[in-house]
Design an enzyme around this catalytic site. Structure first.
Site, mmCIF file in Angstrom:
data_model
loop_
_atom_site.group_PDB
_atom_site.id
_atom_site.type_symbol
_atom_site.label_atom_id
_atom_site.label_comp_id
_atom_site.label_asym_id
_atom_site.label_seq_id
_atom_site.Cartn_x
_atom_site.Cartn_y
_atom_site.Cartn_z
ATOM 1 C CG ASN A 179 45.645 39.774 31.947
ATOM 2 O OD1 ASN A 179 46.318 39.551 30.949
ATOM 3 N ND2 ASN A 179 45.069 38.821 32.653
ATOM 4 C CG HIS B 92 48.141 57.916 30.126
ATOM 5 N ND1 HIS B 92 48.246 56.993 29.113
ATOM 6 C CD2 HIS B 92 46.821 58.041 30.405
ATOM 7 C CE1 HIS B 92 47.035 56.586 28.766
ATOM 8 N NE2 HIS B 92 46.148 57.206 29.529
ATOM 9 N N GLY C 22 37.304 27.149 31.392
ATOM 10 C CA GLY C 22 37.823 27.660 32.652
ATOM 11 C C GLY C 22 36.743 27.761 33.719
ATOM 12 N NE ARG C 23 36.180 27.880 40.994
ATOM 13 C CZ ARG C 23 35.939 28.921 41.807
ATOM 14 N NH1 ARG C 23 36.442 30.108 41.528
ATOM 15 N NH2 ARG C 23 35.204 28.746 42.892
ATOM 16 C CG HIS D 8 41.702 45.136 33.519
ATOM 17 N ND1 HIS D 8 42.316 45.249 32.287
ATOM 18 C CD2 HIS D 8 41.599 43.813 33.772
ATOM 19 C CE1 HIS D 8 42.563 44.041 31.819
ATOM 20 N NE2 HIS D 8 42.144 43.152 32.690
ATOM 21 C CG HIS E 220 34.519 46.735 40.106
ATOM 22 N ND1 HIS E 220 34.367 47.525 38.982
ATOM 23 C CD2 HIS E 220 34.617 45.453 39.670
ATOM 24 C CE1 HIS E 220 34.372 46.749 37.907
ATOM 25 N NE2 HIS E 220 34.521 45.497 38.294
#
Length: 305
Positions: A111, A148, A262-263, A109, A99
């Site tokens: 992952n 892209h 989860g945390r 982002h 951010h």
């Protein structure tokens, strides 16, 4: 096709990726430093969260590693795959959210993750997932094309159909259905990847992880020193609200983390630090804010624009 699972190799890659990303982002920010927070999950496993706040470039940057295990997968993981119910699981991944402070720099982002589900007397089930996507506040066509192009490069040696397939999946996935609008300009998204065999699928995961910085870093360097106004900062805070809405309502990773015990602090690391909601706000015609909606928040072929 090789299906021998090398879970130690996946974990080693993910931890190394987290370290590399943190080093580059700290250098890029020039002021902020990541705070490291190691944690354990009572039901099994744990992770290392690394968060930078109040930097020169990034208001908040999070790069988290987790490796959790349990006796049964949560509903978010089995709703479309009932054969997974009742299996012991391991899930590991690296999750990245950036951010920036300057509204001219897009939020990004990334992952990459691996799941293993096991049941006595049956062959283990495994798959890879992940991707990366870009959320601009002010649109720059050359930035979208660069993003892209690198996404396509990450897929190029795995088949000509891979980038178009995972690009469309990303456009479809990062769509805020209750708003009827895209979260950003997309990128890549894939899940349940196992049809190429373990080694090839793992290579693709690494390609996606390794192409994130070449996709994002040049955009940060190009835009981070541009002047911006209070109006632009206010619009950034407003658009961040859409990011929050998507993550809390639709995001699979967020739902999996919360449902699996989860945390919470690490799971919600992805949320921006400063957000505004306005009732029924609409951008004025012929403004840069309106241009974002008209030209950028609609799926399009950026490589042939």
């Amino acid at each position: 096709m090789n299906d021998k699972v090398d879970i130690d190799g996946v974990k080693a890659y993910l931890l190394a990726l987290q370290g590399r990303l943190c080093d580059v982002i700290e250098e890029l920010d020039s002021r902020g430093l990541f705070v490291q927070d190691a944690w354990q999950r009572p039901q099994g496993g744990g992770g290392v969260s690394r968060v930078l706040e109040g930097g020169a470039v990034f208001e908040k940057a999070g790069i988290n590693f987790s490796h959790v295990s349990g006796e049964g997968l949560p509903p978010s993981a089995t709703v479309n795959r009932p054969e997974l119910a009742g299996r012991r699981f391991q899930a590991m991944g690296v999750s990245v959210v950036m951010h920036p402070d300057n509204p001219n720099v897009p939020t990004s982002h990334m992952n990459v993750r691996f799941f293993l589900a096991e049941k006595p007397g049956e062959a283990p089930l495994w798959w890879f997932g992940g991707g990366f996507d870009l959320t601009p506040y002010y649109g720059f066509a050359e930035d979208a094309r660069h993003w892209h192009r690198v996404a396509r490069a990450a897929c190029s040696e795995f088949g000509e159909d891979v980038y178009p397939k995972f690009k469309k999946w990303c456009d479809d996935y990062f769509f805020i259905r209750h708003r009827g609008e895209a979260r950003g300009i997309g990128g890549l998204f894939f899940d349940d990847l196992n049809e190429w065999g373990f080694d090839r699928c793992f290579q693709f995961l690494q390609s996606v992880g390794d192409h994130y910085l070449p996709a994002y870093q040049p955009l940060v360097e190009r835009r981070k020193d541009l002047a911006f106004t209070g109006r632009q900062k206010d619009f950034q805070r407003y658009r961040r609200g859409r990011y929050v809405e998507f993550n809390l309502v639709y995001d699979r990773g967020t739902l999996f983390g919360l449902q699996s015990g989860g945390r919470t602090e690490s799971i919600l690391m992805s949320l921006p630090p400063d957000v505004h909601w306005k009732y029924n706000w609409q951008p004025e015609e012929n403004t840069e804010e309106a241009r974002l909606y008209e030209e950028f928040l609609k799926p399009r072929d950026w490589l042939n624009t």
